[in-house]
Motif scaffolding. Structure first.
Motif, PDB file in Angstrom:
ATOM      1  N   ASP A   1      15.571 -20.537  -2.380  1.00 18.67           N
ATOM      2  CA  ASP A   1      16.874 -20.327  -1.752  1.00 18.67           C
ATOM      3  C   ASP A   1      17.887 -21.390  -2.153  1.00 18.67           C
ATOM      4  O   ASP A   1      19.052 -21.070  -2.426  1.00 18.67           O
ATOM      5  CB  ASP A   1      16.725 -20.310  -0.230  1.00 18.67           C
ATOM      6  CG  ASP A   1      16.158 -18.987   0.271  1.00 18.67           C
ATOM      7  OD1 ASP A   1      16.002 -18.071  -0.553  1.00 18.67           O
ATOM      8  OD2 ASP A   1      15.890 -18.885   1.479  1.00 18.67           O
ATOM      9  N   ASP A   2      17.485 -22.649  -2.187  1.00 21.12           N
ATOM     10  CA  ASP A   2      18.427 -23.724  -2.503  1.00 21.12           C
ATOM     11  C   ASP A   2      19.009 -23.571  -3.900  1.00 21.12           C
ATOM     12  O   ASP A   2      20.218 -23.757  -4.109  1.00 21.12           O
ATOM     13  CB  ASP A   2      17.740 -25.089  -2.374  1.00 21.12           C
ATOM     14  CG  ASP A   2      17.443 -25.444  -0.928  1.00 21.12           C
ATOM     15  OD1 ASP A   2      18.045 -24.810  -0.044  1.00 21.12           O
ATOM     16  OD2 ASP A   2      16.622 -26.349  -0.693  1.00 21.12           O
TER      17      ASP A   2
ATOM     18  N   THR B   1      21.220 -20.381  -4.011  1.00 26.15           N
ATOM     19  CA  THR B   1      22.473 -20.630  -3.302  1.00 26.15           C
ATOM     20  C   THR B   1      23.427 -21.446  -4.158  1.00 26.15           C
ATOM     21  O   THR B   1      24.640 -21.191  -4.188  1.00 26.15           O
ATOM     22  CB  THR B   1      22.199 -21.361  -1.977  1.00 26.15           C
ATOM     23  OG1 THR B   1      21.367 -20.537  -1.152  1.00 26.15           O
ATOM     24  CG2 THR B   1      23.490 -21.665  -1.244  1.00 26.15           C
TER      25      THR B   1
ATOM     26  N   SER C   1      27.050 -20.032  -5.435  1.00 25.79           N
ATOM     27  CA  SER C   1      28.276 -20.723  -5.020  1.00 25.79           C
ATOM     28  C   SER C   1      29.251 -20.915  -6.168  1.00 25.79           C
ATOM     29  O   SER C   1      30.431 -21.204  -5.945  1.00 25.79           O
ATOM     30  CB  SER C   1      27.940 -22.074  -4.393  1.00 25.79           C
ATOM     31  OG  SER C   1      27.388 -22.955  -5.362  1.00 25.79           O
TER      32      SER C   1
ATOM     33  N   TRP D   1      19.876 -11.477  -0.566  1.00 26.12           N
ATOM     34  CA  TRP D   1      21.153 -11.953  -1.094  1.00 26.12           C
ATOM     35  C   TRP D   1      22.256 -11.749  -0.058  1.00 26.12           C
ATOM     36  O   TRP D   1      23.136 -12.604   0.095  1.00 26.12           O
ATOM     37  CB  TRP D   1      21.486 -11.205  -2.383  1.00 26.12           C
ATOM     38  CG  TRP D   1      20.752 -11.725  -3.587  1.00 26.12           C
ATOM     39  CD1 TRP D   1      19.457 -12.129  -3.640  1.00 26.12           C
ATOM     40  CD2 TRP D   1      21.286 -11.899  -4.892  1.00 26.12           C
ATOM     41  NE1 TRP D   1      19.132 -12.535  -4.909  1.00 26.12           N
ATOM     42  CE2 TRP D   1      20.241 -12.406  -5.699  1.00 26.12           C
ATOM     43  CE3 TRP D   1      22.524 -11.660  -5.463  1.00 26.12           C
ATOM     44  CZ2 TRP D   1      20.418 -12.682  -7.056  1.00 26.12           C
ATOM     45  CZ3 TRP D   1      22.709 -11.929  -6.816  1.00 26.12           C
ATOM     46  CH2 TRP D   1      21.667 -12.444  -7.594  1.00 26.12           C
TER      47      TRP D   1
ATOM     48  N   LEU E   1      22.006 -14.562   2.417  1.00 28.10           N
ATOM     49  CA  LEU E   1      22.461 -15.843   1.873  1.00 28.10           C
ATOM     50  C   LEU E   1      23.983 -15.906   1.791  1.00 28.10           C
ATOM     51  O   LEU E   1      24.608 -16.900   2.183  1.00 28.10           O
ATOM     52  CB  LEU E   1      21.851 -16.078   0.488  1.00 28.10           C
ATOM     53  CG  LEU E   1      20.361 -16.399   0.415  1.00 28.10           C
ATOM     54  CD1 LEU E   1      19.906 -16.465  -1.034  1.00 28.10           C
ATOM     55  CD2 LEU E   1      20.050 -17.708   1.123  1.00 28.10           C
TER      56      LEU E   1
ATOM     57  N   PHE F   1      26.976 -21.126   3.911  1.00 28.15           N
ATOM     58  CA  PHE F   1      27.258 -20.838   2.500  1.00 28.15           C
ATOM     59  C   PHE F   1      28.740 -20.534   2.295  1.00 28.15           C
ATOM     60  O   PHE F   1      29.370 -21.071   1.373  1.00 28.15           O
ATOM     61  CB  PHE F   1      26.416 -19.652   2.032  1.00 28.15           C
ATOM     62  CG  PHE F   1      26.747 -19.197   0.636  1.00 28.15           C
ATOM     63  CD1 PHE F   1      26.270 -19.885  -0.472  1.00 28.15           C
ATOM     64  CD2 PHE F   1      27.554 -18.084   0.422  1.00 28.15           C
ATOM     65  CE1 PHE F   1      26.581 -19.474  -1.760  1.00 28.15           C
ATOM     66  CE2 PHE F   1      27.876 -17.665  -0.852  1.00 28.15           C
ATOM     67  CZ  PHE F   1      27.379 -18.369  -1.953  1.00 28.15           C
TER      68      PHE F   1
END
Length: 420
Positions: free
Chosen positions: A36-37, A40, A44, A61, A64, A70
């Protein structure tokens, strides 16, 4: 050495392929997608339009991208966000034209405008009115019937995500409402209300609604300052800039500035344009006037001489101490390209120019900055440094001919993931 010790087992095709790197990119993509990190961080970096489409890839998705942490991260890292278009208010009815400013849109000008706006986000059958736009959010209102009574509802709406919230009831007796939202400082927004007991009263106070608190709170009383040259009831238009709400009107010579965080009130003069005498009449309400924020700066335009081809643009100092002339736009190239802008004033026979200022956009460089004008039957984007222009879209002018050259409300559209 035995024969069996010399026997080599042939590696499976998948293992061989991994050694040769044939599936390494696929494996890397799978690893990234599972963390996830990392995912993400990659998401971004995408444009907001792409992020909105990416929500349909999977439920994960979607989770997130719609996560408030986010969206706040994306907004803060990209502030100030660019203007993608604008809502143009009709001078004769409660309806809006939307015009896109994206260069990657279809160059066919009829694809850049739409009269079917996504403003009907409630079940009310009455018209939705835009009060203000700030950093991707719209402050709107509509009248609705309830128990044989008509009430006015107020909403904060994100036209990008289609999210909205209904504000707590706003009682009568207010002069103006304003939306204050700076995503570089906080993910929360505030709504400012200048209120009086009656339109004939000179007793005013300010109330503020905070999205993180969820209720209206009375803050300060507004002094009847002699430095304000106009009655407070005329300060109905608002702009949020530099942490403060600025209230003004078509006939005011100054604006009321209220610092949202410091809870301080100031009276800021507007540029003194040929007003040499203090007792000179206030500006005509039909005077071309524009005050708005762009690229982190506050800009003011006012033209009293319809026969001048110069369009001065003033910028406010960051400390709000004074205005200075930033640009002096030469309209002659536009007049040569669009002679329909040239008219004859019927009672003086002098040559005058027909246009209204829709929006001024400050880009990273002066050469990229531009102004959008509403001229007869069309909107034109004018890069005044390079003296180049582009027709954006046709606009039907359903107002009298003399309604062009006057104060005209437009509202910026900025793509944003801000939560409301």
């Amino acid at each position: 050495m035995s024969s069996c010790s010399r026997t080599r087992t042939k590696a499976p095709r998948s293992a061989t392929s991994h050694r040769k790197g044939r599936f390494s990119s696929s494996s890397s993509a799978t690893i990234v997608a599972d963390i996830d990190d990392v995912l993400t961080q990659i998401l971004s970096l995408l444009p907001i339009k792409t992020l909105l489409r990416s929500k349909r890839v999977s439920k994960r998705w979607l989770s997130l991208i719609t996560n408030p942490d986010f969206s706040n991260r994306v907004i803060k890292s990209n502030h100030p966000l660019p203007i993608s278009g604008f809502f143009l208010h009709s001078p004769t009815a409660i309806k809006y034209s939307f015009v896109s400013l994206d260069d990657d849109e279809d160059d066919a000008i009829n694809q850049r405008t739409s009269l079917s706006l996504l403003l009907w986000f409630t079940d009310h059958s009455t018209d939705m009115i835009i009060i203000q736009s700030t950093n991707g959010l719209l402050l709107c209102k509509c009248a609705c019937a309830s128990s044989n009574q008509f009430n006015t509802n107020y909403y904060v709406y994100n036209p990008t995500t289609k999210q909205y919230t209904l504000l707590p009831h706003v009682t009568t007796g207010y002069i103006t409402l304003s939306l204050a939202f700076d995503p570089s400082e906080s993910p929360h927004y505030k709504v400012f209300c200048l209120r009086t007991k009656s339109m004939t009263s000179y007793s005013f106070h300010i109330e503020v609604y905070s999205s993180n608190e969820g209720y209206w709170k009375r803050l300060v009383s507004v002094p009847s300052s002699s430095s304000s040259s106009s009655p407070f009831v005329e300060y109905k238009e608002t702009v949020f800039w530099n942490g403060a709400v600025h209230c003004y009107g078509p006939r005011t010579r100054d604006c009321i500035s209220f610092d949202i965080n410091q809870e301080e009130i100031k009276i800021l003069p507007l540029p003194n344009l040929d007003h040499e005498e203090d007792d000179e009449p206030l500006p005509d309400p039909n005077t071309l006037r524009y005050l708005d924020e762009s690229g982190g700066n506050l800009y003011f335009i006012e033209v009293n001489d319809q026969s001048s081809s110069d369009l001065p643009i003033y910028e406010m100092e960051r400390d709000s101490s004074s205005w200075f002339l930033k640009y002096n736009v030469d309209l002659e190239p536009l007049l040569a390209a669009f002679p329909e802008m040239i008219r004859t004033e019927y009672y003086t026979d002098r040559r005058i120019y027909t246009f209204s200022v829709i929006v001024f956009v400050k880009e990273e460089t002066d050469a990229e900055s531009y102004i959008v004008l509403h001229i007869p039957n069309k909107a034109v984007k004018y890069n005044f440094i390079t003296k180049t222009f582009k027709k954006l879209c046709p606009l039907v002018n359903d107002a009298p001919e003399d309604a062009f050259y006057r104060f005209q409300r437009t509202f910026q559209f900025i793509e944003s993931l801000a939560n409301v």
